[in-house]
Design an enzyme around this catalytic site. Structure first.
Site, PDB file in Angstrom:
ATOM      1  N   CYS A 223       0.834  -1.200   0.000  1.00  0.00           N
ATOM      2  CA  CYS A 223       0.000   0.000   0.000  1.00  0.00           C
ATOM      3  C   CYS A 223       0.878   1.263   0.000  1.00  0.00           C
ATOM      4  O   CYS A 223       1.589   1.492  -0.959  1.00  0.00           O
ATOM      5  CB  CYS A 223      -0.977  -0.048   1.172  1.00  0.00           C
ATOM      6  SG  CYS A 223      -2.333   1.089   0.933  1.00  0.00           S
TER       7      CYS A 223
ATOM      8  N   ASP B  38      -0.445 -13.383  31.654  1.00  0.00           N
ATOM      9  CA  ASP B  38       0.748 -12.619  31.281  1.00  0.00           C
ATOM     10  C   ASP B  38       1.771 -12.543  32.418  1.00  0.00           C
ATOM     11  O   ASP B  38       2.954 -12.834  32.231  1.00  0.00           O
ATOM     12  CB  ASP B  38       0.378 -11.202  30.822  1.00  0.00           C
ATOM     13  CG  ASP B  38      -0.532 -11.208  29.603  1.00  0.00           C
ATOM     14  OD1 ASP B  38      -0.653 -12.270  28.963  1.00  0.00           O
ATOM     15  OD2 ASP B  38      -1.125 -10.162  29.286  1.00  0.00           O
ATOM     16  N   SER B  39       1.317 -12.128  33.597  1.00  0.00           N
ATOM     17  CA  SER B  39       2.291 -11.992  34.686  1.00  0.00           C
ATOM     18  C   SER B  39       2.836 -13.357  35.080  1.00  0.00           C
ATOM     19  O   SER B  39       4.015 -13.479  35.444  1.00  0.00           O
ATOM     20  CB  SER B  39       1.685 -11.265  35.891  1.00  0.00           C
ATOM     21  OG  SER B  39       0.649 -12.023  36.488  1.00  0.00           O
TER      22      SER B  39
ATOM     23  N   GLU C 152      -2.267  -8.880   3.841  1.00  0.00           N
ATOM     24  CA  GLU C 152      -2.339  -9.377   5.224  1.00  0.00           C
ATOM     25  C   GLU C 152      -3.759  -9.593   5.726  1.00  0.00           C
ATOM     26  O   GLU C 152      -3.956 -10.246   6.743  1.00  0.00           O
ATOM     27  CB  GLU C 152      -1.585  -8.419   6.158  1.00  0.00           C
ATOM     28  CG  GLU C 152      -2.190  -7.024   6.312  1.00  0.00           C
ATOM     29  CD  GLU C 152      -1.838  -6.062   5.173  1.00  0.00           C
ATOM     30  OE1 GLU C 152      -1.345  -6.520   4.125  1.00  0.00           O
ATOM     31  OE2 GLU C 152      -2.068  -4.856   5.336  1.00  0.00           O
TER      32      GLU C 152
ATOM     33  N   SER D  69      -0.610 -11.504  39.261  1.00  0.00           N
ATOM     34  CA  SER D  69      -2.036 -11.203  39.394  1.00  0.00           C
ATOM     35  C   SER D  69      -2.881 -12.465  39.367  1.00  0.00           C
ATOM     36  O   SER D  69      -4.080 -12.419  39.608  1.00  0.00           O
ATOM     37  CB  SER D  69      -2.468 -10.304  38.239  1.00  0.00           C
ATOM     38  OG  SER D  69      -2.433 -11.049  37.028  1.00  0.00           O
ATOM     39  N   GLY D  70      -2.257 -13.596  39.018  1.00  0.00           N
ATOM     40  CA  GLY D  70      -3.055 -14.808  38.813  1.00  0.00           C
ATOM     41  C   GLY D  70      -3.414 -14.965  37.338  1.00  0.00           C
ATOM     42  O   GLY D  70      -3.913 -15.993  36.940  1.00  0.00           O
TER      43      GLY D  70
ATOM     44  N   HIS E 262      -3.926  -5.123   0.269  1.00  0.00           N
ATOM     45  CA  HIS E 262      -3.515  -5.590   1.597  1.00  0.00           C
ATOM     46  C   HIS E 262      -3.504  -7.113   1.653  1.00  0.00           C
ATOM     47  O   HIS E 262      -4.520  -7.747   1.915  1.00  0.00           O
ATOM     48  CB  HIS E 262      -4.437  -5.022   2.671  1.00  0.00           C
ATOM     49  CG  HIS E 262      -4.203  -3.565   2.886  1.00  0.00           C
ATOM     50  ND1 HIS E 262      -3.209  -3.102   3.713  1.00  0.00           N
ATOM     51  CD2 HIS E 262      -4.789  -2.473   2.351  1.00  0.00           C
ATOM     52  CE1 HIS E 262      -3.201  -1.780   3.691  1.00  0.00           C
ATOM     53  NE2 HIS E 262      -4.150  -1.377   2.867  1.00  0.00           N
TER      54      HIS E 262
END
Ligand code: XMP
Length: 508
Positions: free
Chosen positions: A78, A224-225, A168, A220-221, A166
């Site tokens: 593009c 991610d963490s 993608e 945090s449970g 595009h």
């Protein structure tokens, strides 16, 4: 390691290009067009992505490719394609009408390596206001659509291509194949970037970066963490100090079970029971934003007090992931700043911690794959999203210990039933909400006057939009009966049938 660089000119589709390349097990990085890093031998190709700008406009983003070695494969998509043509003397101008939506791409050169295995005609997705009216002399058209003659081109004798559609997006039927042709074919990437190779290289670089320093991380449970903690633990063992705060606002028994599972995974974790403080600060608060702020402030203060006790701690680790990083680094901008979700601002100045974010290059599903490879407890890995303020924003109005206890019981019945009925993984997120009003009912021969529980379950991809889940009536009937029978203080259960928008997933 091999990688593809994607130059970001501010298009909404840039992250999608990265997503597609990662799906080929090739590592790629999005970099602002005006901060191109030194091109080391591990860079196998460069993609110039889209932009809302017009190439000839005064403030249009103009990349400086002088540091790119000759022979490096380049693909413009593009805006990137328009810039490649325009910067060598091609004519790019407003096409009069915005070219937007589906178009049929006709291949003109089926021998071109970018178009390998692409049918003579296929659907592509266009989204641009400008178009390339004429190409520079040594540029050759390799595919066209009915309205866009120069839909795809190659620079003669060089490894430079441009496409105005595009590739993608999902609507470009063979878009993935075109990107594969570029990344795996033309750039010659091996596609060997896997969770295992990510873990190996990240662990090595964390060891080098951190040395013998101490690191503190708030668990945090959530996924991610937890994954960030496991990665760091693998790299530096007990130099990693984790803090897991019990606000009293987690699900029933969650603090103790998640803490036990963290300990079972070998993490050096300290559980801090601080619910008195959270409930005291929530007393009398009914307005959702004030409740959220009070909870957030308590988390930071409790975390800081604990972090300060760790002697000579030098680093703060966070579970920031790639979409947070990309959304934060606005383009164009040498001036771009990283947004405030890096909540270092909340830490006491004298601690002067450096930030380490081992997941900052991963998408959410990649975080899950890495977590799985690291042996993260499946209960944590597949868990529904849960808001930072926890049940504090699911007890509507004033939060008290008693109300949270009622909600925890109802929630445990609901979540337990979802798992038993094998519905847990079909919904993106499920929650119970306690309404701050009472209504009349009858149990046995007695009049009751008690609270109402709302059941919520939504399907979603990213939490930005969501639809209410069409759970079976039999299931809802079972949960409703069980809650009214077993949870003291509740005599009515209702099901939330709102999508987001216009509603939100959480009620506060
Ligand atoms: P809403 O209610 O805005 O929620 O539709 C979208 C998603 O975000 C979660 N959520 C939060 N997550 N801290 C978080 O970590 C928060 O303060 C917070 N508020 C909402 C919500 O559970 C849903 O998954």
């Amino acid at each position: 390691m091999e990688r593809i660089l994607i130059l970001d000119f501010g298009s909404q589709y840039t992250m999608l290009i990265a997503r597609r390349i990662r799906e080929m097990n090739v590592y790629c990085e999005i970099v602002p067009f005006n901060r191109i890093p030194a091109i080391t031998p591990d860079v196998k190709g460069i993609i110039l992505s889209g932009s809302p700008s017009s190439v000839a406009a005064e403030n249009a983003p103009q990349p400086d490719l002088s540091g790119v070695p000759a022979g490096m494969p380049i693909l413009g998509i593009c805006y990137g394609a328009q810039w490649l043509a325009w910067s060598k003397g091609g004519n790019v101008a407003n096409s009069g009408t915005r070219e937007y939506g589906r178009a049929i791409l006709s291949v003109k050169d089926s021998n071109d390596p970018l178009l390998k295995d692409i049918p003579a005609e296929s659907q592509v997705w266009m989204s641009h206001g400008d178009t390339i009216n004429s190409l520079p002399a040594d540029y050759r058209v390799i595919a066209s659509t009915a309205t866009v003659g120069n839909a795809a081109f190659r620079v003669e004798g060089k490894l430079i291509w441009g496409i105005q559609f595009h590739a993608e997006v999902h609507h470009s039927e063979f878009g993935k194949q075109i990107l594969r042709n570029y990344v795996l074919g033309i750039c010659g990437c091996a596609g060997s970037w896997t969770p295992a190779s990510f873990i190996e290289s990240t662990v090595a670089s964390l060891r080098e970066q951190i040395g013998s320093d101490k690191v503190v991380l708030g668990l945090s449970g959530g996924v991610d963490s937890s994954v960030a903690a496991l990665l760091l633990h693998k790299a530096i063992g007990d130099q990693l100090h984790c803090i897991f705060v019990d606000s009293g606002l987690l699900r029933k028994d969650e603090f103790s079970s998640v803490l036990a599972s963290y300990k079972g995974m070998g993490l050096n974790v300290k559980g801090v029971e601080a619910s008195d403080r959270f409930f005291a600060d929530l007393a009398g608060l009914t307005e959702p934003e004030r409740k959220r702020k009070a909870i957030g402030k308590d988390f930071i203060e409790v975390f800081n007090a604990e972090a300060k006790k760790i002697k000579d701690v030098r680093w703060l680790a966070q579970g920031t992931i790639y979409p947070d990083v990309i959304e934060s680094s606005a383009v164009p901008g040498a001036s771009a700043t990283i947004k405030s979700h890096h909540n270092v601002g909340g830490l006491p100045k004298e601690m002067e911690l450096k930030v380490v974010e081992p997941l900052r290059l991963l998408f959410k599903d990649e975080v899950r794959r890495v977590g799985k490879a690291l042996g993260l407890d499946p209960n944590i890995l597949g868990r529904h999203p849960f808001p930072g303020p926890g049940l504090g924003i699911r007890v509507l109005g004033e939060v008290t210990r008693e109300k949270v206890a009622i909600l925890q019981e109802a929630d445990a019945i609901y979540i337990g039933a979802l798992k038993r009925w094998n519905l847990y993984d079909d919904v993106w997120q499920a929650a119970t909400i306690l309404l701050p009003i009472k209504s009349v009912g009858v149990m046995g021969d007695e009049r009751t006057y008690e609270y109402t529980i709302v059941l919520r379950a939504v399907t979603s991809v990213d939490g930005m939009t969501a639809d209410w889940a069409q759970l079976p009536y039999d299931f809802l009937a079972e949960v409703s009966n069980a809650i009214i029978r077993d949870v003291k203080g509740v005599n009515r259960v209702v099901y939330d049938i709102c999508s987001k928008p216009p509603a939100t997933i959480e009620w506060e």
